[in-house]
Write a protein that holds these residues in place. Structure first.
Motif, short mmCIF file in Angstrom:
data_model
loop_
_atom_site.label_atom_id
_atom_site.label_comp_id
_atom_site.label_asym_id
_atom_site.label_seq_id
_atom_site.Cartn_x
_atom_site.Cartn_y
_atom_site.Cartn_z
N GLU A 194 -30.51 40.51 70.85
CA GLU A 194 -31.34 40.02 71.95
C GLU A 194 -31.35 41.03 73.10
O GLU A 194 -30.33 41.61 73.45
CB GLU A 194 -30.82 38.69 72.47
CG GLU A 194 -30.95 37.55 71.48
CD GLU A 194 -30.35 36.26 72.01
OE1 GLU A 194 -30.71 35.18 71.50
OE2 GLU A 194 -29.51 36.33 72.94
N LYS A 196 -32.01 41.22 77.00
CA LYS A 196 -32.11 40.33 78.16
C LYS A 196 -32.57 41.13 79.37
O LYS A 196 -31.97 42.15 79.72
CB LYS A 196 -30.76 39.67 78.44
CG LYS A 196 -30.28 38.77 77.31
CD LYS A 196 -28.95 38.09 77.64
CE LYS A 196 -28.50 37.18 76.51
NZ LYS A 196 -27.21 36.51 76.82
N SER A 198 -33.55 40.89 83.49
CA SER A 198 -33.39 40.06 84.68
C SER A 198 -33.52 40.93 85.92
O SER A 198 -33.62 42.16 85.84
CB SER A 198 -32.02 39.37 84.68
OG SER A 198 -30.98 40.34 84.78
N VAL A 207 -35.18 36.43 77.67
CA VAL A 207 -34.53 36.87 76.45
C VAL A 207 -35.60 37.26 75.43
O VAL A 207 -36.46 36.45 75.09
CB VAL A 207 -33.61 35.78 75.86
CG1 VAL A 207 -32.95 36.27 74.58
CG2 VAL A 207 -32.55 35.39 76.89
#
Length: 248
Positions: A194, A196, A198, A207
């Motif tokens: 995954e 991620k 942010s 995600v």
């Protein structure tokens, strides 16, 4: 990250996109720059589309993904044009499509205190039915004009303008560049594969998985027994709650 998603949701609130086989509309990439940054609309084969809100360069450092800052970051969010008339008693303001955003306008004579008004409050007075896209109103003659944009994270950009003595009309447009101020960072989890993404705070990351590893979406196990599309939905106390939220 929630503020970022909320900003995009507001920006495109109410937009429904569908494309028919219409003469003159060709497949390819279309660009929009009138509300900040470069938003790309890709018209693909099989009547598919993509909206790309942000694009640029990146670097991979180990398991981290570093997004490079755009060199075209907008410093001045507002674009003003003047009409002059020495005989004018007041100043006409035309604010182009104020939309859903939190804008404030302030006036100042000499060194007196600045008098601010929220644009949505002015809209409620002069166009309570929201019939017009643009906002037209008048202000008293003044020396300085302040334009403020307040984002959903509480950060405000305050812009002060010196006005010509004989200004009679001011047209205001804006370029939010909502994505230029983002400080995005990414990390890759080798175990889950995954990626991620942010903001600096690291909260509520998006995600991503590689398209080839994407799993089929699960159908909801619980569905509503009824759905409605309601205009001006309300309930007892809703106005009071809205006022309290805006005051916080």
């Amino acid at each position: 990250m929630r503020n970022f998603i909320w900003s995009l949701s507001i920006l495109f609130a109410g937009i429904s996109i569908s494309f028919a086989q219409t003469n003159g509309i060709e497949k390819g990439t279309y660009l929009s720059t009138n509300k900040g940054g470069k938003i790309k609309l890709n018209l693909l084969d099989d009547n598919k589309y993509e909206l790309v809100f942000y694009s640029g360069g990146y670097e991979i450092k180990g398991d981290s993904l570093v997004f490079l800052k755009s060199k075209n970051t907008v410093d001045n969010r507002f674009d003003l044009s003047f009409v002059k008339d020495k005989k004018a008693k007041k100043i006409k303001i035309k604010f182009l499509n104020p939309s859903y955003y939190s804008f404030y306008i302030g006036t100042q004579k000499g060194t007196e205190a600045v008098q601010y008004q929220r644009l949505s409050d002015i809209k409620a007075k002069v166009d309570p039915e929201y019939i017009k896209t643009d906002l037209d109103f008048e202000i008293e003659k003044t020396d300085f004009l302040y334009l403020v944009y307040e984002d959903y994270g509480g950060k405000s950009d305050v812009n002060k303008y010196a006005l010509p003595k004989d200004v009679s009309e001011i047209t205001i447009n804006y370029d939010l560049a909502v994505l230029n101020d983002l400080n995005l960072a990414g990390s890759f989890d080798k175990n889950t594969k995954e990626l991620k993404i942010s903001d600096q705070a690291g909260k509520d990351p998006l995600v991503f998985v590689n398209e080839k590893d994407e799993k089929p979406a699960k159908a909801p196990t619980v569905v509503p027994i009824e759905t409605q599309s309601v205009t001006n939905w309300t309930y007892p106390g809703k106005i009071l709650i809205t006022v309290l939220m805006e005051a916080q």
